[in-house]
Design a protein around this motif. Sequence first.
Motif, PDB file in Angstrom:
ATOM      1  N   ILE A  15      -9.253   5.637  11.027  1.00 29.42           N
ATOM      2  CA  ILE A  15      -8.570   4.438  10.545  1.00 29.42           C
ATOM      3  C   ILE A  15      -9.531   3.262  10.404  1.00 29.42           C
ATOM      4  CG2 ILE A  15      -7.919   3.642  12.843  1.00 29.42           C
ATOM      5  CD1 ILE A  15      -5.858   3.442   9.590  1.00 29.42           C
ATOM      6  N   GLU A  16     -10.572   3.229  11.216  1.00 34.93           N
ATOM      7  CA  GLU A  16     -11.546   2.142  11.112  1.00 34.93           C
ATOM      8  C   GLU A  16     -12.280   2.209   9.778  1.00 34.93           C
ATOM      9  OE1 GLU A  16     -11.818  -0.300  13.106  1.00 34.93           O
ATOM     10  OE2 GLU A  16     -10.433   0.465  14.644  1.00 34.93           O
ATOM     11  N   ARG A  17     -12.634   3.411   9.367  1.00 36.20           N
ATOM     12  CA  ARG A  17     -13.319   3.580   8.087  1.00 36.20           C
ATOM     13  C   ARG A  17     -12.399   3.198   6.927  1.00 36.20           C
ATOM     14  NH1 ARG A  17     -15.776   9.168   5.328  1.00 36.20           N
ATOM     15  NH2 ARG A  17     -15.905   8.298   3.214  1.00 36.20           N
TER      16      ARG A  17
ATOM     17  N   LEU B 141      -8.012   4.821  -3.343  1.00 35.61           N
ATOM     18  CA  LEU B 141      -8.951   5.402  -2.392  1.00 35.61           C
ATOM     19  C   LEU B 141      -8.499   6.825  -2.101  1.00 35.61           C
ATOM     20  CD1 LEU B 141      -9.356   2.473   0.202  1.00 35.61           C
ATOM     21  CD2 LEU B 141     -10.995   3.166  -1.560  1.00 35.61           C
ATOM     22  N   ALA B 142      -9.454   7.733  -1.918  1.00 32.67           N
ATOM     23  CA  ALA B 142      -9.122   9.129  -1.641  1.00 32.67           C
ATOM     24  C   ALA B 142      -9.922   9.622  -0.442  1.00 32.67           C
ATOM     25  CB  ALA B 142      -9.413  10.000  -2.861  1.00 32.67           C
ATOM     26  N   TYR B 143      -9.262  10.358   0.443  1.00 30.80           N
ATOM     27  CA  TYR B 143      -9.897  10.903   1.641  1.00 30.80           C
ATOM     28  C   TYR B 143      -9.403  12.330   1.862  1.00 30.80           C
ATOM     29  CZ  TYR B 143     -10.562   5.910   2.582  1.00 30.80           C
ATOM     30  OH  TYR B 143     -10.888   4.583   2.485  1.00 30.80           O
ATOM     31  N   ASP B 144     -10.241  13.129   2.505  1.00 36.58           N
ATOM     32  CA  ASP B 144      -9.730  14.426   2.946  1.00 36.58           C
ATOM     33  C   ASP B 144      -9.001  14.199   4.268  1.00 36.58           C
ATOM     34  OD1 ASP B 144     -11.615  14.389   5.076  1.00 36.58           O
ATOM     35  OD2 ASP B 144     -13.112  15.446   3.866  1.00 36.58           O
TER      36      ASP B 144
ATOM     37  N   HIS C 200      -0.410  -2.428  -4.822  1.00 36.43           N
ATOM     38  CA  HIS C 200      -1.772  -2.953  -4.904  1.00 36.43           C
ATOM     39  C   HIS C 200      -2.801  -1.857  -4.685  1.00 36.43           C
ATOM     40  CE1 HIS C 200       0.608  -6.573  -3.890  1.00 36.43           C
ATOM     41  NE2 HIS C 200      -0.357  -7.266  -4.450  1.00 36.43           N
ATOM     42  N   LEU C 201      -2.456  -0.926  -3.791  1.00 37.83           N
ATOM     43  CA  LEU C 201      -3.405   0.125  -3.405  1.00 37.83           C
ATOM     44  C   LEU C 201      -2.683   1.443  -3.206  1.00 37.83           C
ATOM     45  CD1 LEU C 201      -6.149   1.220  -2.257  1.00 37.83           C
ATOM     46  CD2 LEU C 201      -5.426   0.311  -0.035  1.00 37.83           C
ATOM     47  N   VAL C 202      -3.272   2.504  -3.715  1.00 38.64           N
ATOM     48  CA  VAL C 202      -2.797   3.867  -3.456  1.00 38.64           C
ATOM     49  C   VAL C 202      -3.896   4.613  -2.714  1.00 38.64           C
ATOM     50  CG1 VAL C 202      -2.193   6.088  -4.485  1.00 38.64           C
ATOM     51  CG2 VAL C 202      -1.265   3.975  -5.459  1.00 38.64           C
ATOM     52  N   ILE C 203      -3.544   5.173  -1.574  1.00 37.70           N
ATOM     53  CA  ILE C 203      -4.479   5.980  -0.800  1.00 37.70           C
ATOM     54  C   ILE C 203      -4.023   7.433  -0.875  1.00 37.70           C
ATOM     55  CG2 ILE C 203      -5.470   6.445   1.469  1.00 37.70           C
ATOM     56  CD1 ILE C 203      -5.081   3.526   2.165  1.00 37.70           C
ATOM     57  N   TYR C 204      -4.881   8.279  -1.403  1.00 38.08           N
ATOM     58  CA  TYR C 204      -4.535   9.697  -1.570  1.00 38.08           C
ATOM     59  C   TYR C 204      -5.201  10.525  -0.484  1.00 38.08           C
ATOM     60  CZ  TYR C 204      -4.262  14.391  -3.553  1.00 38.08           C
ATOM     61  OH  TYR C 204      -4.038  15.740  -3.738  1.00 38.08           O
ATOM     62  N   VAL C 205      -4.388  11.273   0.248  1.00 39.76           N
ATOM     63  CA  VAL C 205      -4.894  12.182   1.278  1.00 39.76           C
ATOM     64  C   VAL C 205      -4.963  13.579   0.667  1.00 39.76           C
ATOM     65  CG1 VAL C 205      -4.578  13.111   3.583  1.00 39.76           C
ATOM     66  CG2 VAL C 205      -3.838  10.773   3.074  1.00 39.76           C
ATOM     67  N   ASP C 206      -6.178  14.062   0.484  1.00 43.19           N
ATOM     68  CA  ASP C 206      -6.405  15.333  -0.215  1.00 43.19           C
ATOM     69  C   ASP C 206      -6.424  16.491   0.778  1.00 43.19           C
ATOM     70  OD1 ASP C 206      -7.015  17.297  -1.991  1.00 43.19           O
ATOM     71  OD2 ASP C 206      -9.053  16.606  -2.440  1.00 43.19           O
ATOM     72  N   SER C 207      -5.337  17.238   0.777  1.00 43.10           N
ATOM     73  CA  SER C 207      -5.242  18.407   1.647  1.00 43.10           C
ATOM     74  C   SER C 207      -5.008  19.636   0.775  1.00 43.10           C
ATOM     75  CB  SER C 207      -4.082  18.246   2.639  1.00 43.10           C
ATOM     76  OG  SER C 207      -3.984  19.367   3.493  1.00 43.10           O
ATOM     77  N   PRO C 208      -5.895  20.627   0.812  1.00 43.72           N
ATOM     78  CA  PRO C 208      -5.737  21.822  -0.016  1.00 43.72           C
ATOM     79  C   PRO C 208      -4.382  22.494   0.213  1.00 43.72           C
ATOM     80  CG  PRO C 208      -7.903  21.779   1.001  1.00 43.72           C
ATOM     81  CD  PRO C 208      -7.115  20.679   1.637  1.00 43.72           C
TER      82      PRO C 208
ATOM     83  N   PHE D 115       0.846  -1.174   0.000  1.00 48.46           N
ATOM     84  CA  PHE D 115       0.000   0.000   0.000  1.00 48.46           C
ATOM     85  C   PHE D 115       0.894   1.241   0.000  1.00 48.46           C
ATOM     86  CE2 PHE D 115      -3.489  -2.325   2.659  1.00 48.46           C
ATOM     87  CZ  PHE D 115      -3.752  -3.133   1.568  1.00 48.46           C
ATOM     88  N   CYS D 116       0.525   2.234  -0.781  1.00 45.99           N
ATOM     89  CA  CYS D 116       1.254   3.500  -0.806  1.00 45.99           C
ATOM     90  C   CYS D 116       0.317   4.631  -0.418  1.00 45.99           C
ATOM     91  CB  CYS D 116       1.843   3.765  -2.189  1.00 45.99           C
ATOM     92  SG  CYS D 116       3.175   2.622  -2.639  1.00 45.99           S
ATOM     93  N   ILE D 117       0.728   5.415   0.565  1.00 42.04           N
ATOM     94  CA  ILE D 117      -0.054   6.555   1.022  1.00 42.04           C
ATOM     95  C   ILE D 117       0.533   7.812   0.388  1.00 42.04           C
ATOM     96  CG2 ILE D 117      -1.075   7.703   3.000  1.00 42.04           C
ATOM     97  CD1 ILE D 117      -1.576   4.674   2.864  1.00 42.04           C
ATOM     98  N   ASP D 118      -0.263   8.501  -0.407  1.00 40.41           N
ATOM     99  CA  ASP D 118       0.219   9.659  -1.145  1.00 40.41           C
ATOM    100  C   ASP D 118      -0.528  10.919  -0.752  1.00 40.41           C
ATOM    101  OD1 ASP D 118       2.275   9.529  -3.525  1.00 40.41           O
ATOM    102  OD2 ASP D 118       1.333   7.547  -3.409  1.00 40.41           O
ATOM    103  N   GLY D 119       0.080  12.049  -1.059  1.00 46.57           N
ATOM    104  CA  GLY D 119      -0.537  13.335  -0.779  1.00 46.57           C
ATOM    105  C   GLY D 119       0.500  14.431  -0.768  1.00 46.57           C
ATOM    106  N   ASN D 120       0.062  15.638  -0.608  1.00 42.61           N
ATOM    107  CA  ASN D 120       0.951  16.796  -0.603  1.00 42.61           C
ATOM    108  C   ASN D 120       1.807  16.809   0.654  1.00 42.61           C
ATOM    109  OD1 ASN D 120       2.048  19.292  -1.465  1.00 42.61           O
ATOM    110  ND2 ASN D 120       0.065  19.954  -2.242  1.00 42.61           N
ATOM    111  N   LEU D 121       2.692  17.764   0.761  1.00 43.79           N
ATOM    112  CA  LEU D 121       3.506  17.925   1.952  1.00 43.79           C
ATOM    113  C   LEU D 121       2.590  18.161   3.151  1.00 43.79           C
ATOM    114  CD1 LEU D 121       5.472  18.635  -0.449  1.00 43.79           C
ATOM    115  CD2 LEU D 121       6.607  20.199   1.132  1.00 43.79           C
ATOM    116  N   ALA D 122       2.965  17.618   4.304  1.00 49.16           N
ATOM    117  CA  ALA D 122       2.244  17.869   5.556  1.00 49.16           C
ATOM    118  C   ALA D 122       0.745  17.597   5.449  1.00 49.16           C
ATOM    119  CB  ALA D 122       2.481  19.310   6.022  1.00 49.16           C
ATOM    120  N   SER D 123       0.380  16.546   4.715  1.00 48.49           N
ATOM    121  CA  SER D 123      -1.038  16.229   4.533  1.00 48.49           C
ATOM    122  C   SER D 123      -1.532  15.158   5.509  1.00 48.49           C
ATOM    123  CB  SER D 123      -1.286  15.748   3.093  1.00 48.49           C
ATOM    124  OG  SER D 123      -0.510  14.607   2.789  1.00 48.49           O
ATOM    125  N   GLY D 124      -0.645  14.616   6.330  1.00 46.82           N
ATOM    126  CA  GLY D 124      -1.034  13.576   7.274  1.00 46.82           C
ATOM    127  C   GLY D 124      -0.776  12.172   6.755  1.00 46.82           C
TER     128      GLY D 124
END
Length: 355
Positions: free
Chosen positions: A266-268, A256-259, A202-210, A60-69
């Motif tokens: 984490i449960e969700r 998967l994408a989340y704000d 297998h999975l990319v999770i994108y954390v969307d932070s403006p 699994f890869c967790i992606d997103g901008n700098l300081a996005s969590g």
Amino acid sequence: MALRVVRLFVPTGAAAFRAGAAVRTAGIHTSTVRNLRYGWWAYALGERTTPRFKENSKIFCIDGNLASGKGALAQKLADKMGMLYMPEPDVHYLDKMTGEKVPLDTSYNGNCSLEKFYMDPKASDGNSYRLQSWMYLMRLLQYTDAIEHLLTTGQGVVLERSPFSDLVFVEAMFKQGYIRKECVDHYNEVKSVSLCEFLPPHLVIYVDSPAEEVQKKLNASGKPYLQKVQIDYLKSIETSYKKTFLPKISEESEVLAYDTTQAQDIERVAEDIDYLKFEKGPWIEQDDVTFHHMRMLVEDKQKVANMTAIPRYIPEVTIGAHEFDKGFYSFKSLPGKRYAEGYNEDAGDKGIWLK
């Protein structure tokens, strides 16, 4: 010749990560001195990969901008699902692979600086592209560590970013005028001959932070160089993620994408992952034969590193023969670097002639 090859050093395994794993590894592959490595004879004698795979034997890869969590989500997800967490690599990732007690000078680590990039992204010495080129190699080496760990132990891995998403920084740098078009062409060529050899996550999770929220967090970090990051650069990264990387990677990986608020639940996130079928991409086409060849490749870190050193002249990362020679002998003059590990008197090794 790119500066990165000055260190003819790259170890043949991800021992640092395997040492901390609670999962039993394949016996033929693991030895404290690595005298018994996985290879052709191991496969011929019955060593197989697929019997170790479980439900969460994935990357699994967790992606997103700098300081996005990203880091917090990656750590929690790994703990929740019994996977190995690998934090995002920095310019000294190679020092961690080789077990250095203290980080080596930047002249042995890409001759680049992240702090300098943020403070002066248009530096005339080419630091920006040299940093990006080096970081692509670091991400690639870490990704091979992750694949090696997965194939060797069966334990899944959670990463922060990957060489697949690394392109967002190149696009953002070019858009902001930090690097030249020739640098982008060089990067794309390197990526085209290296990344194709490896299976995507297998999975990319994108954390969307403006971008505006990201900049506020960077300004509150207390680090002067992070406070210099331009809002336009952050917006370019965000745009590249949404318009280039995510559409492309979704063809082979689950996405998967989340704000930032949703990413804290984490449960969700774990529940959403349970609903995924993972029926796309090249992983479902693999068998013990192809996994065998992949294991042979990812444990040969020098071969992986060599993939990124193409014969193209580009001032930012290319050095001459004399400079290469100087760097090579300078590295060899460091304590413990002249001979193989355990055979260097200047590093305190004893009983060398009895080994």
